[in-house]
Every structure is written in structure tokens, then in C-alpha cells.
Scaffold this motif. Structure first.
Motif, PDB file in Angstrom:
ATOM      1  N   THR A  14       0.843  -1.189   0.000  1.00  0.00           N
ATOM      2  CA  THR A  14       0.000   0.000   0.000  1.00  0.00           C
ATOM      3  C   THR A  14       0.879   1.239   0.000  1.00  0.00           C
ATOM      4  O   THR A  14       1.796   1.363   0.815  1.00  0.00           O
ATOM      5  N   ALA A  15       0.615   2.151  -0.910  1.00  0.00           N
ATOM      6  CA  ALA A  15       1.377   3.405  -0.963  1.00  0.00           C
ATOM      7  C   ALA A  15       0.571   4.457  -1.702  1.00  0.00           C
ATOM      8  O   ALA A  15      -0.216   4.149  -2.598  1.00  0.00           O
ATOM      9  N   ASP A  16       0.784   5.697  -1.311  1.00  0.00           N
ATOM     10  CA  ASP A  16       0.164   6.856  -1.955  1.00  0.00           C
ATOM     11  C   ASP A  16       1.075   7.305  -3.091  1.00  0.00           C
ATOM     12  O   ASP A  16       2.255   7.614  -2.861  1.00  0.00           O
ATOM     13  N   ALA A  17       0.565   7.352  -4.296  1.00  0.00           N
ATOM     14  CA  ALA A  17       1.382   7.733  -5.455  1.00  0.00           C
ATOM     15  C   ALA A  17       1.948   9.134  -5.336  1.00  0.00           C
ATOM     16  O   ALA A  17       2.947   9.451  -6.001  1.00  0.00           O
ATOM     17  N   PHE A  18       1.359   9.964  -4.503  1.00  0.00           N
ATOM     18  CA  PHE A  18       1.846  11.330  -4.324  1.00  0.00           C
ATOM     19  C   PHE A  18       2.880  11.439  -3.197  1.00  0.00           C
ATOM     20  O   PHE A  18       3.374  12.527  -2.928  1.00  0.00           O
ATOM     21  N   ARG A  19       3.205  10.297  -2.575  1.00  0.00           N
ATOM     22  CA  ARG A  19       4.172  10.300  -1.463  1.00  0.00           C
ATOM     23  C   ARG A  19       5.078   9.077  -1.574  1.00  0.00           C
ATOM     24  O   ARG A  19       5.359   8.392  -0.594  1.00  0.00           O
ATOM     25  N   LEU A  20       5.589   8.817  -2.753  1.00  0.00           N
ATOM     26  CA  LEU A  20       6.389   7.615  -2.983  1.00  0.00           C
ATOM     27  C   LEU A  20       7.735   7.653  -2.278  1.00  0.00           C
ATOM     28  O   LEU A  20       8.349   6.603  -2.046  1.00  0.00           O
TER      29      LEU A  20
END
Length: 226
Positions: free
Chosen positions: A111-117
Motif C-alpha cells: 500500500t502506498a500513496d502515489a503522491f508520497r512515494l
């Protein structure tokens, strides 16, 4: 960038700001996988990704940004490359992990936010974006480009396969060549090497798929995140 404040009911990613697509639909990305396959989940890797892989386009550590149920990531990992697929949709990631187990393929999914890689704490040599960029609005594209730069090595290659505004029967989020070039600029650490016509398969287009751009973008030393 304009603040994407607030959350969406049912979003398992605590504290994540909803994207423009989620605000438009009123549903978190995960909801797309609750009632059968999502429109973009064709049950196999995209032909353009298979072609890129056969041409040796993937090398080193690979990141699949917005991996969904993992078909593209699993195809690349089956070639023996270390691959991490990331998404915010927990339902899709669970499916991807189960596929990896069933097929005996050593791919990671997280799980990861594409805007906070940058929070991944890892750097990648090749990145695949299949169908994520075209869901971003103008401000989000700039933030996304900077996020990708924070997770890639100088010299890394980014491939973006997105709906094109050139041709009939376009997808729901078509973008132009200029949109890609405006997002991935040297001051954000990128140089657009090529943007060529391609096709992307979906569940709501015929066998020919939808018109797409395949962009090849290089990570460069610059004023973007290093």
C-alpha cells in the motif's frame, strides 16, 4: 498544489487525501474492485507492457505505480526482475498477492500513496505507470512527477501508458502529448524522450482497445528531488 482535504468513507489508507478522480466519483479507489473486475482490470498484462518487456525495456529494480491486481507487475517479475507494485486499493493488492502465490512469482505488493512515494524509502531503476497519470488533474500531475522523482535513481526510465486525446473512442480521462511534457519537466527531474501512439485495453472497449500514448521519460540530475 491545491489541498486535497478530507477523506472518503471506506478508504483504508488513513490520512490520505482523496484524488480528483475520487472526489469526482465520490468513491475511494478500492470501491472499484468490490463488485467484480474494475473497468481497467483485463485479467492479463497490457500488450504494450508485454512488448516493452520483450524489448528489454525493464531493468534493475522496477516499480509499478498504481498496479491494481498486479498483471503487469507479475509479468515483469516473471522475467526475473525485482518488482514492487503499489496501490491504495487494498482489495486489488490482496488479489495481486494471491496471484503471485498461485503462480509462484516473487513480486512484492504494498500500500502506498502515489503522491508520497518517497516514503517507500527505496529507489527504482524502472517505473511503470499504466493508467494512473491520466486520472490526475493538472495540479496533481506536477505533484506526482515530483513524487516519482523522489523514488527513482538518476538515469531511471519511466514508462507512462495513458489514454490519448488523439483519435475516436477515447477513454474517460484522455490527455495530450503536451500534458505529459508539461508534467515531466527538467525542474522536476525529468526529460521526456518520446511520446508515441499506442493502444490500451479495457473492459469497455473492443479488441482494438482505446487510443493511448506511450511515453518514455528519463530521470535526470536537476532541481527536482534527488
Amino acid at each position: 498544489m491545491a489541498e486535497r482535504s478530507g477523506g472518503l468513507a471506506g478508504d483504508p489508507f488513513d490520512g490520505r487525501r482523496p484524488t480528483s478522480h475520487e472526489r469526482m466519483t465520490g468513491r475511494p479507489w478500492d470501491a472499484s474492485y468490490h463488485d467484480g473486475p474494475a473497468p481497467w482490470d483485463i485479467g492479463r498484462p497490457q500488450p504494450a507492457v508485454v512488448r516493452l518487456a520483450s524489448e528489454g525495456g525493464f531493468a534493475g529494480a522496477v516499480l509499478d505505480a498504481g498496479c491494481g491486481t498486479g498483471e503487469n507487475a507479475l509479468h515483469v517479475a516473471s522475467l526475473g526482475l525485482p518488482v514492487l507494485g503499489v496501490d491504495v486499493a487494498g482489495t486489488a493488492l490482496a488479489t495481486a498477492r494471491e496471484k503471485a502465490r498461485e503462480r509462484g512469482i516473487a513480486a512484492e505488493f504494498a500500500t502506498a500513496d502515489a503522491f508520497r512515494l518517497g516514503l517507500l524509502g527505496r529507489r527504482f531503476d524502472t517505473v511503470l505507470d499504466c493508467g494512473l497519470f491520466h486520472t490526475c488533474d493538472g495540479d496533481e500531475r506536477q505533484e506526482y512527477a515530483a513524487s516519482l522523482a523522489s523514488a527513482t535513481e538518476p538515469g531511471a526510465t519511466l514508462y507512462v501508458l495513458c489514454f490519448s486525446d488523439d483519435g475516436p473512442d477515447a477513454g474517460p480521462h484522455p490527455v495530450g502529448r503536451d500534458d505529459l511534457r508539461a508534467a515531466f519537466t527538467p525542474d522536476r527531474g525529468w526529460n521526456v524522450a518520446a511520446v508515441v501512439p499506442d493502444r490500451v485495453q479495457t473492459r469497455f472497449h473492443d479488441d482494438a482497445g482505446a487510443p493511448a500514448w506511450l511515453a518514455t521519460i528519463r530521470r535526470v540530475q536537476g532541481s527536482g528531488p534527488e
